[in-house]
Design a protein around this motif. Sequence first.
Motif, PDB file in Angstrom:
ATOM      1  N   THR A 208       0.945  -1.300   0.015  1.00 36.00           N
ATOM      2  CA  THR A 208       0.021   0.125   0.024  1.00 36.00           C
ATOM      3  C   THR A 208       0.855   1.237  -0.084  1.00 36.00           C
ATOM      4  N   VAL A 209       0.708   2.227  -0.969  1.00 36.99           N
ATOM      5  CA  VAL A 209       1.129   3.436  -1.187  1.00 36.99           C
ATOM      6  C   VAL A 209       0.529   4.489  -0.539  1.00 36.99           C
ATOM      7  N   ASP A 210       0.958   5.310   0.538  1.00 36.03           N
ATOM      8  CA  ASP A 210       0.328   6.369   1.347  1.00 36.03           C
ATOM      9  C   ASP A 210       1.242   7.437   1.126  1.00 36.03           C
ATOM     10  N   TRP A 211       0.441   8.779   1.433  1.00 36.87           N
ATOM     11  CA  TRP A 211       1.099   9.873   1.674  1.00 36.87           C
ATOM     12  C   TRP A 211       1.169  10.435   2.916  1.00 36.87           C
ATOM     13  N   HIS A 212       2.303  10.883   3.547  1.00 36.84           N
ATOM     14  CA  HIS A 212       2.478  11.325   5.027  1.00 36.84           C
ATOM     15  C   HIS A 212       2.927  12.402   4.796  1.00 36.84           C
ATOM     16  N   GLU A 213       2.478  13.339   5.904  1.00 34.01           N
ATOM     17  CA  GLU A 213       2.895  14.731   5.852  1.00 34.01           C
ATOM     18  C   GLU A 213       2.689  15.187   7.404  1.00 34.01           C
ATOM     19  N   ASP A 214       3.818  15.611   7.918  1.00 30.56           N
ATOM     20  CA  ASP A 214       3.887  16.352   9.168  1.00 30.56           C
ATOM     21  C   ASP A 214       4.696  17.204   9.337  1.00 30.56           C
ATOM     22  N   LEU A 215       4.959  17.975  10.368  1.00 27.01           N
ATOM     23  CA  LEU A 215       6.041  18.689  10.546  1.00 27.01           C
ATOM     24  C   LEU A 215       7.659  18.661  10.207  1.00 27.01           C
ATOM     25  N   MET A 216       7.833  17.150  10.471  1.00 29.59           N
ATOM     26  CA  MET A 216       9.178  16.512  10.455  1.00 29.59           C
ATOM     27  C   MET A 216       9.597  16.253   8.842  1.00 29.59           C
ATOM     28  N   LYS A 217       8.366  15.543   8.361  1.00 30.02           N
ATOM     29  CA  LYS A 217       8.819  14.996   6.947  1.00 30.02           C
ATOM     30  C   LYS A 217       7.322  14.861   6.126  1.00 30.02           C
ATOM     31  N   ARG A 218       7.687  14.685   4.925  1.00 28.23           N
ATOM     32  CA  ARG A 218       6.452  14.382   3.987  1.00 28.23           C
ATOM     33  C   ARG A 218       7.047  13.508   2.929  1.00 28.23           C
ATOM     34  N   GLY A 219       6.182  12.886   2.557  1.00 28.86           N
ATOM     35  CA  GLY A 219       6.423  11.924   1.231  1.00 28.86           C
ATOM     36  C   GLY A 219       5.494  10.653   0.955  1.00 28.86           C
ATOM     37  N   PHE A 220       5.736  10.073   0.141  1.00 30.60           N
ATOM     38  CA  PHE A 220       5.180   8.531   0.009  1.00 30.60           C
ATOM     39  C   PHE A 220       5.883   7.522   0.693  1.00 30.60           C
ATOM     40  N   VAL A 221       4.798   6.820   1.485  1.00 30.76           N
ATOM     41  CA  VAL A 221       5.277   5.938   2.174  1.00 30.76           C
ATOM     42  C   VAL A 221       4.887   4.302   1.735  1.00 30.76           C
ATOM     43  N   PHE A 222       5.676   3.452   1.683  1.00 27.33           N
ATOM     44  CA  PHE A 222       5.405   2.194   1.353  1.00 27.33           C
ATOM     45  C   PHE A 222       5.209   1.139   2.520  1.00 27.33           C
ATOM     46  N   ASN A 223       4.038   0.669   2.420  1.00 26.50           N
ATOM     47  CA  ASN A 223       3.851  -0.347   3.681  1.00 26.50           C
ATOM     48  C   ASN A 223       3.762  -1.732   2.883  1.00 26.50           C
ATOM     49  N   ASN A 224       5.063  -2.480   2.954  1.00 22.98           N
ATOM     50  CA  ASN A 224       5.263  -3.678   2.377  1.00 22.98           C
ATOM     51  C   ASN A 224       4.844  -4.851   3.440  1.00 22.98           C
ATOM     52  N   PRO A 225       4.062  -5.721   3.114  1.00 22.86           N
ATOM     53  CA  PRO A 225       3.839  -6.984   3.747  1.00 22.86           C
ATOM     54  C   PRO A 225       4.812  -7.820   3.534  1.00 22.86           C
ATOM     55  N   ASN A 226       5.630  -7.911   2.343  1.00 23.32           N
ATOM     56  CA  ASN A 226       6.679  -8.802   1.893  1.00 23.32           C
ATOM     57  C   ASN A 226       8.075  -8.525   2.688  1.00 23.32           C
ATOM     58  N   ALA A 227       8.265  -7.329   3.143  1.00 21.42           N
ATOM     59  CA  ALA A 227       9.540  -6.609   3.906  1.00 21.42           C
ATOM     60  C   ALA A 227       9.852  -7.691   5.221  1.00 21.42           C
ATOM     61  N   THR A 228      11.013  -8.173   5.244  1.00 15.35           N
ATOM     62  CA  THR A 228      11.134  -8.810   6.669  1.00 15.35           C
ATOM     63  C   THR A 228      12.020  -7.756   7.481  1.00 15.35           C
ATOM     64  N   GLY A 229      12.399  -6.741   6.814  1.00 16.13           N
ATOM     65  CA  GLY A 229      13.063  -5.724   7.556  1.00 16.13           C
ATOM     66  C   GLY A 229      13.065  -4.353   6.886  1.00 16.13           C
TER      67      GLY A 229
END
Length: 117
Positions: free
Chosen positions: A86-107
């Motif tokens: 799932t690709v999401d967009w995240h934005e707050d005071l410290m950072k902004r950008g696309f976030v990749f939520n990958n269930p295949n990732a082990t780390g």
Amino acid sequence: RGRREGDSVITFTKEAISKLKEFAEKETDSPWVRVGVKGGGCSGFTYSMGYTEEEDYDEVKLNKFEQDGVICVIDKASEPFIAGITVDWHEDLMKRGFVFNNPNATGSCGCGKSFSV
């Protein structure tokens, strides 16, 4: 059942779709987004995402699907590593950008730009 052309490989949230469309209006006339992975980063693989043109589409090397008006192409070689993300967009005071939520990732690394499987 195998994946067919047009089946969604990854999912974009509403926020990510909105940002992709906003950036497309400012940067390119193309609604085509290319997503993949490359070797590298502190955990082994890094995500890649950028706009591409329709004429660059090669059905031998790429799979294509559409979500809410955004056409996504994915490198077939990258697909096993990112199928189901799932690709999401995240934005707050410290950072902004696309976030990749990958269930295949082990780390993953602390910055979220690199992952391992």
